[in-house]
Design an enzyme around this catalytic site. Structure first.
Site, mmCIF file in Angstrom:
data_model
loop_
_atom_site.group_PDB
_atom_site.id
_atom_site.type_symbol
_atom_site.label_atom_id
_atom_site.label_comp_id
_atom_site.label_asym_id
_atom_site.label_seq_id
_atom_site.Cartn_x
_atom_site.Cartn_y
_atom_site.Cartn_z
ATOM 1 N N CYS A 156 0.822 -1.218 0.000
ATOM 2 C CA CYS A 156 0.000 0.000 0.000
ATOM 3 C C CYS A 156 0.856 1.269 0.000
ATOM 4 O O CYS A 156 0.683 2.144 -0.852
ATOM 5 C CB CYS A 156 -0.964 -0.026 1.178
ATOM 6 S SG CYS A 156 -0.203 -0.450 2.756
HETATM 7 N N1 LIG Z 1 -4.406 -4.417 4.823
HETATM 8 C C1 LIG Z 1 -3.808 -3.694 3.854
HETATM 9 O O1 LIG Z 1 -4.012 -2.473 3.746
HETATM 10 C C2 LIG Z 1 -2.888 -4.367 2.897
HETATM 11 C C3 LIG Z 1 -2.498 -5.677 3.039
HETATM 12 N N2 LIG Z 1 -1.633 -6.253 2.143
HETATM 13 C C4 LIG Z 1 -1.210 -7.637 2.289
HETATM 14 O O2 LIG Z 1 -2.292 -8.474 1.879
HETATM 15 C C5 LIG Z 1 -2.319 -9.670 2.646
HETATM 16 C C6 LIG Z 1 -3.663 -9.753 3.359
HETATM 17 O O3 LIG Z 1 -3.808 -8.614 4.179
HETATM 18 P P1 LIG Z 1 -5.096 -8.333 5.067
HETATM 19 O O4 LIG Z 1 -6.310 -8.660 4.306
HETATM 20 O O5 LIG Z 1 -4.928 -6.988 5.628
HETATM 21 O O6 LIG Z 1 -4.878 -9.406 6.235
HETATM 22 P P2 LIG Z 1 -5.934 -10.027 7.262
HETATM 23 O O7 LIG Z 1 -5.152 -10.379 8.460
HETATM 24 O O8 LIG Z 1 -7.093 -9.131 7.407
HETATM 25 O O9 LIG Z 1 -6.389 -11.369 6.529
HETATM 26 C C7 LIG Z 1 -5.499 -12.420 6.260
HETATM 27 C C8 LIG Z 1 -6.280 -13.565 5.686
HETATM 28 O O10 LIG Z 1 -5.391 -14.641 5.377
HETATM 29 C C9 LIG Z 1 -5.949 -15.851 5.891
HETATM 30 N N3 LIG Z 1 -4.845 -16.782 6.141
HETATM 31 C C10 LIG Z 1 -3.869 -16.674 7.070
HETATM 32 N N4 LIG Z 1 -2.996 -17.704 6.956
HETATM 33 C C11 LIG Z 1 -3.441 -18.466 5.927
HETATM 34 C C12 LIG Z 1 -3.001 -19.685 5.336
HETATM 35 N N5 LIG Z 1 -1.905 -20.300 5.762
HETATM 36 N N6 LIG Z 1 -3.731 -20.213 4.320
HETATM 37 C C13 LIG Z 1 -4.860 -19.607 3.885
HETATM 38 N N7 LIG Z 1 -5.331 -18.453 4.413
HETATM 39 C C14 LIG Z 1 -4.631 -17.893 5.424
HETATM 40 C C15 LIG Z 1 -6.704 -15.388 7.122
HETATM 41 O O11 LIG Z 1 -7.695 -16.305 7.448
HETATM 42 P P3 LIG Z 1 -7.700 -17.234 8.735
HETATM 43 O O12 LIG Z 1 -6.633 -16.730 9.667
HETATM 44 O O13 LIG Z 1 -9.090 -17.101 9.237
HETATM 45 O O14 LIG Z 1 -7.386 -18.547 8.170
HETATM 46 C C16 LIG Z 1 -7.330 -14.111 6.615
HETATM 47 O O15 LIG Z 1 -8.484 -14.405 5.821
HETATM 48 C C17 LIG Z 1 -1.129 -9.589 3.599
HETATM 49 O O16 LIG Z 1 -0.017 -10.219 3.032
HETATM 50 C C18 LIG Z 1 -0.880 -8.088 3.701
HETATM 51 O O17 LIG Z 1 0.444 -7.820 4.059
HETATM 52 C C19 LIG Z 1 -1.196 -5.562 1.056
HETATM 53 C C20 LIG Z 1 -1.554 -4.268 0.843
HETATM 54 C C21 LIG Z 1 -2.408 -3.548 1.784
HETATM 55 C C1 LIG Z 2 -0.861 0.248 9.197
HETATM 56 C C2 LIG Z 2 -0.030 -0.964 8.874
HETATM 57 O O1 LIG Z 2 0.313 -1.736 9.741
HETATM 58 N N1 LIG Z 2 0.288 -1.156 7.598
HETATM 59 C C3 LIG Z 2 1.043 -2.272 7.136
HETATM 60 C C4 LIG Z 2 1.227 -2.224 5.638
HETATM 61 C C5 LIG Z 2 0.241 -3.048 4.867
HETATM 62 C C6 LIG Z 2 0.711 -3.399 3.459
HETATM 63 O O2 LIG Z 2 0.788 -2.759 2.454
HETATM 64 O O3 LIG Z 2 1.124 -4.482 3.333
HETATM 65 P P1 LIG Z 2 2.167 -5.528 2.876
HETATM 66 O O4 LIG Z 2 3.417 -4.988 2.386
HETATM 67 O O5 LIG Z 2 2.335 -6.226 4.144
HETATM 68 O O6 LIG Z 2 1.477 -6.334 1.885
HETATM 69 C C7 LIG Z 2 2.427 -2.304 7.782
HETATM 70 O O7 LIG Z 2 3.028 -1.274 8.002
HETATM 71 O O8 LIG Z 2 2.937 -3.408 7.950
#
Ligand SMILES: NC(=O)C1=CN([C@@H]2O[C@H](COP(=O)(O)OP(=O)(O)OC[C@H]3O[C@@H](n4cnc5c(N)ncnc54)[C@H](OP(=O)(O)O)[C@@H]3O)[C@@H](O)[C@H]2O)C=CC1
Ligand SMILES: CC(=O)N[C@@H](CCC(=O)OP(=O)(O)O)C(=O)O
Length: 338
Positions: A156
């Site tokens: 992000c």
């Molecule tokens: N939040 C953000 O703004 C951003 C996030 N990201 C990245 O995107 C990814 C998801 O982020 P976010 O949605 O915030 O995370 P969350 O913690 O909200 O969700 C993670 C999801 O992954 C699932 N999960 C965890 N371990 C496993 C596994 N071994 N197999 C299958 N499913 C699994 C969890 O389900 P459960 O534990 O119920 O199994 C849950 O549904 C991360 O890598 C994050 O770094 C990237 C850009 C922005």
């Molecule tokens: C507020 C906050 O905690 N933000 C996350 C960034 C989320 C993101 O972009 O994620 P990945 O690079 O993990 O996919 C962090 O700093 O780790």
């Protein structure tokens, strides 16, 4: 219709993605998955994400990575909204099964194994695939995204930062003797859905974190081709990122050149909005846009650029859909803006 499955659908980015796919004219949901031992296994998707009640009627199916080949056989593409380490292996299994994968984690964004170890804390098990992965910064990499099976969707903060800095880098306007300084604040959804003390209601305030050692610093550096100083902050709001970027331009550069650099880079790119006023998070939350605005001080040669995105959309789910659109031959904004 192109059938897509989402792994990590109980999480924040997975939910946003399911919502976009549900309304998308070219894609449909094939399956929604969580981890093998998930506390949400077999729950209704809309029981976790109530905004989709009576809209997305699906059950969250638990899977182990060994079931990936079966899931690949049942759909056209997989989105992984999963933690970095889980994605490393699942991506490899999708590619080995001949599938197309959009990985939203950071598992395949960096090319240097030592840097991955330093910033992510694990030894990458599939270095061969790191060279195959295409970085899904949609406005900048569309041709490569269209012809690969492994798309690594940017983080992000890097999306906000690179969208602001790459036009200037392309136009050779950045004074490379002075590092661009990025100060960015994110809403709490950036930390994901699972409970943590640092993101609990009474703890969240406005504070820097990951100072000089956040994993997005090498990601921005690698994909900009220029080192930067990056300082993230956590703010007391749910979603959105505002990045304020200060940089020195090469001697003799002027505002017209900066304006031309942005206009050229983003001509015809409808998801990047070159604004005439400073953007704010309220302008971009719940939207797939990047908003940019800048001011130049000719006395010092410094430029300030502000970039605003929704971390869960342009910073994750909607950018993943832009990549899927490009990969399957649709306009980048299909299903996101009309
Ligand atoms: N939040 C953000 O703004 C951003 C996030 N990201 C990245 O995107 C990814 C998801 O982020 P976010 O949605 O915030 O995370 P969350 O913690 O909200 O969700 C993670 C999801 O992954 C699932 N999960 C965890 N371990 C496993 C596994 N071994 N197999 C299958 N499913 C699994 C969890 O389900 P459960 O534990 O119920 O199994 C849950 O549904 C991360 O890598 C994050 O770094 C990237 C850009 C922005
Ligand atoms: C507020 C906050 O905690 N933000 C996350 C960034 C989320 C993101 O972009 O994620 P990945 O690079 O993990 O996919 C962090 O700093 O780790």
């Amino acid at each position: 219709m192109i059938r897509v499955s989402i792994v990590g659908a109980s999480g924040y980015t997975g939910a946003e993605l399911a919502g976009i796919i549900h309304k998308h004219p070219e894609f449909e949901i094939a399956g929604l998955y969580v981890s093998e031992n998930s506390a949400d296994a077999y729950k209704a998707f809309s029981a976790i994400h109530g905004q989709f009640a009576y809209q997305i009627d699906r059950t969250l199916i638990p899977i182990s990575e060994n079931q990936i080949p079966k899931i690949v056989a049942e759909c056209d593409a997989l989105f992984l909204c999963t933690p970095h380490e889980a994605s490393v292996e699942m991506v490899a299994k999708v590619i080995a099964s001949g599938g197309v994968v959009f990985d939203l984690s950071g598992a395949y964004r960096l090319s240097d194994l030592a840097v991955i170890k330093q910033y992510y804390g694990f030894s990458h098990k599939h270095p061969d695939l790191l060279t195959q992965a295409v970085y899904g910064l949609a406005e900048w990499n569309s041709a490569n995204i269209a012809k690969t099976n492994l798309i690594s969707v940017p983080g992000c903060y890097p999306t906000a930062s690179l969208s602001a800095l790459k036009p200037l880098k392309e136009a050779k306007l950045i004074d490379t003797n002075v590092l661009p300084v990025i100060n960015a604040t994110s809403g709490v959804t950036g930390a994901g859905r699972s409970a943590k003390l640092s993101s609990s209601f009474c703890e969240v305030s406005l504070n820097p974190y990951g100072v000089l050692n956040h994993r997005h610093q090498p990601e921005i550096t690698e994909h900009l081709g220029n080192p930067v100083i990056f300082t993230p902050h956590l703010g007391n709001f749910k979603r959105g990122i505002l990045a304020t970027i200060t940089l020195k331009l090469v001697d003799g550069a002027n505002l017209n050149q900066v304006n031309a650099a942005y206009a050229t880079a983003y001509e015809g790119k409808s998801l990047v909005r070159l604004r005439q006023a400073w953007p704010s998070i309220k302008d971009v939350e719940n939207t797939p846009f990047v908003d940019l605005h800048w001011e130049f001080d000719p006395n010092t040669g410094y430029l300030v650029v502000v970039s605003a995105i929704d971390n869960l959309l342009k910073g994750a789910a909607s950018q993943a859909v832009q990549c899927a659109n490009l990969r399957f031959g649709f306009d980048s904004g299909r299903g996101l803006i009309q």
